[in-house]
Design a protein around this motif. Structure first.
Motif, mmCIF file in Angstrom:
data_model
loop_
_atom_site.group_PDB
_atom_site.id
_atom_site.type_symbol
_atom_site.label_atom_id
_atom_site.label_comp_id
_atom_site.label_asym_id
_atom_site.label_seq_id
_atom_site.Cartn_x
_atom_site.Cartn_y
_atom_site.Cartn_z
ATOM 1 N N ARG A 8 29.917 38.155 95.944
ATOM 2 C CA ARG A 8 30.598 36.871 96.174
ATOM 3 C C ARG A 8 30.255 35.884 95.068
ATOM 4 N NH1 ARG A 8 29.711 31.837 98.294
ATOM 5 N NH2 ARG A 8 31.447 30.923 99.472
ATOM 6 N N SER A 9 28.981 35.789 94.744
ATOM 7 C CA SER A 9 28.519 34.876 93.708
ATOM 8 C C SER A 9 29.140 35.220 92.341
ATOM 9 C CB SER A 9 26.997 34.928 93.633
ATOM 10 O OG SER A 9 26.523 34.149 92.571
ATOM 11 N N GLN A 10 29.231 36.498 92.037
ATOM 12 C CA GLN A 10 29.808 36.913 90.758
ATOM 13 C C GLN A 10 31.306 36.614 90.679
ATOM 14 O OE1 GLN A 10 28.661 40.906 89.517
ATOM 15 N NE2 GLN A 10 26.625 40.601 90.388
ATOM 16 N N ILE A 11 32.020 36.779 91.791
ATOM 17 C CA ILE A 11 33.452 36.446 91.807
ATOM 18 C C ILE A 11 33.625 34.948 91.556
ATOM 19 C CG2 ILE A 11 35.529 36.293 93.241
ATOM 20 C CD1 ILE A 11 34.489 38.891 94.668
ATOM 21 N N ILE A 12 32.823 34.136 92.231
ATOM 22 C CA ILE A 12 32.898 32.681 92.043
ATOM 23 C C ILE A 12 32.600 32.330 90.589
ATOM 24 C CG2 ILE A 12 31.821 30.474 92.658
ATOM 25 C CD1 ILE A 12 31.481 31.706 95.526
ATOM 26 N N GLY A 13 31.594 32.965 90.017
ATOM 27 C CA GLY A 13 31.254 32.727 88.613
ATOM 28 C C GLY A 13 32.371 33.124 87.669
ATOM 29 N N ALA A 14 33.021 34.247 87.957
ATOM 30 C CA ALA A 14 34.113 34.721 87.103
ATOM 31 C C ALA A 14 35.291 33.752 87.119
ATOM 32 C CB ALA A 14 34.567 36.105 87.545
ATOM 33 N N ASP A 37 40.057 44.261 84.504
ATOM 34 C CA ASP A 37 38.832 44.993 84.175
ATOM 35 C C ASP A 37 37.552 44.192 84.422
ATOM 36 O OD1 ASP A 37 40.286 47.249 83.399
ATOM 37 O OD2 ASP A 37 40.503 46.502 81.355
ATOM 38 N N THR A 38 37.669 42.951 84.866
ATOM 39 C CA THR A 38 36.487 42.145 85.180
ATOM 40 C C THR A 38 35.693 42.866 86.266
ATOM 41 O OG1 THR A 38 37.670 40.111 84.654
ATOM 42 C CG2 THR A 38 35.688 39.888 85.998
ATOM 43 N N LYS A 39 34.381 43.046 86.037
ATOM 44 C CA LYS A 39 33.529 43.798 86.976
ATOM 45 C C LYS A 39 32.497 42.898 87.636
ATOM 46 C CE LYS A 39 33.351 48.209 84.705
ATOM 47 N NZ LYS A 39 32.589 48.987 83.792
ATOM 48 N N CYS A 40 32.287 43.166 88.905
ATOM 49 C CA CYS A 40 31.167 42.585 89.638
ATOM 50 C C CYS A 40 30.309 43.761 90.074
ATOM 51 C CB CYS A 40 31.660 41.800 90.852
ATOM 52 S SG CYS A 40 32.659 40.373 90.422
ATOM 53 N N GLU A 41 28.994 43.646 89.868
ATOM 54 C CA GLU A 41 28.100 44.755 90.177
ATOM 55 C C GLU A 41 26.847 44.271 90.891
ATOM 56 O OE1 GLU A 41 27.357 47.510 86.882
ATOM 57 O OE2 GLU A 41 28.738 46.300 85.693
ATOM 58 N N CYS A 42 26.377 45.126 91.785
ATOM 59 C CA CYS A 42 25.099 44.899 92.451
ATOM 60 C C CYS A 42 24.550 46.264 92.827
ATOM 61 C CB CYS A 42 25.265 44.030 93.688
ATOM 62 S SG CYS A 42 23.690 43.631 94.488
ATOM 63 N N GLY A 43 23.499 46.694 92.140
ATOM 64 C CA GLY A 43 22.955 48.026 92.386
ATOM 65 C C GLY A 43 23.998 49.078 92.062
ATOM 66 N N ASP A 44 24.262 49.961 93.012
ATOM 67 C CA ASP A 44 25.239 51.032 92.825
ATOM 68 C C ASP A 44 26.662 50.586 93.132
ATOM 69 O OD1 ASP A 44 23.186 52.747 92.168
ATOM 70 O OD2 ASP A 44 23.036 53.623 94.160
ATOM 71 N N VAL A 45 26.836 49.371 93.623
ATOM 72 C CA VAL A 45 28.164 48.883 94.003
ATOM 73 C C VAL A 45 28.817 48.191 92.817
ATOM 74 C CG1 VAL A 45 29.431 47.348 95.552
ATOM 75 C CG2 VAL A 45 27.432 48.584 96.395
ATOM 76 N N LYS A 46 30.005 48.685 92.457
ATOM 77 C CA LYS A 46 30.785 48.094 91.368
ATOM 78 C C LYS A 46 32.194 47.862 91.871
ATOM 79 C CE LYS A 46 28.269 50.362 87.650
ATOM 80 N NZ LYS A 46 27.356 51.302 88.211
ATOM 81 N N VAL A 47 32.711 46.673 91.623
ATOM 82 C CA VAL A 47 34.056 46.313 92.040
ATOM 83 C C VAL A 47 34.751 45.662 90.852
ATOM 84 C CG1 VAL A 47 35.431 44.943 93.658
ATOM 85 C CG2 VAL A 47 33.247 45.871 94.396
ATOM 86 N N ALA A 70 36.641 34.592 96.793
ATOM 87 C CA ALA A 70 35.464 35.435 96.987
ATOM 88 C C ALA A 70 35.270 35.792 98.456
ATOM 89 C CB ALA A 70 34.228 34.736 96.433
ATOM 90 N N ASP A 71 35.396 34.830 99.341
ATOM 91 C CA ASP A 71 35.213 35.088 100.773
ATOM 92 C C ASP A 71 36.237 36.102 101.284
ATOM 93 O OD1 ASP A 71 33.088 33.325 100.890
ATOM 94 O OD2 ASP A 71 34.296 31.665 101.698
ATOM 95 N N THR A 72 37.479 35.976 100.833
ATOM 96 C CA THR A 72 38.540 36.889 101.281
ATOM 97 C C THR A 72 38.266 38.310 100.803
ATOM 98 O OG1 THR A 72 40.135 35.061 101.265
ATOM 99 C CG2 THR A 72 41.039 37.296 101.270
#
Length: 81
Positions: A8-14, A37-47, A70-72
């Motif tokens: 969520r934080s990374q989406i807001i930042g993007a 192609d904008t990526k948000c990542e946390c550990g093994d999770v990449k979106v 981000a919330d949606t």
């Protein structure tokens, strides 16, 4: 911070430089730093923005803020806590 909170934080930042409201999926992708192609990542999770965009529905638009985008996305992505 949980995976959900981090993504969520990374989406807001993007979207920090985006102009709101965002009225269409195309405008949303254009607002992302690297488009679909904008990526948000946390550990093994990449979106990517392209993958996240598939979770949105036409009636979600317009978005008034990065937080609402981000919330949606996070609520529909099935991300772990």
């Amino acid at each position: 911070m949980s995976v959900r909170e981090e993504i969520r934080s990374q989406i807001i930042g993007a979207l920090a430089g985006a102009s709101f409201p965002i009225n269409t999926p195309e405008e949303l992708l254009a607002a992302m730093p690297n488009g679909a192609d904008t990526k948000c990542e946390c550990g093994d999770v990449k979106v990517t923005a392209g993958e996240a965009g598939k979770l949105l529905k036409p009636d979600d638009f317009p978005f008034a803020s990065a937080e609402k985008v981000a919330d949606t996305i996070v609520s529909r992505a099935g991300l772990p806590d």
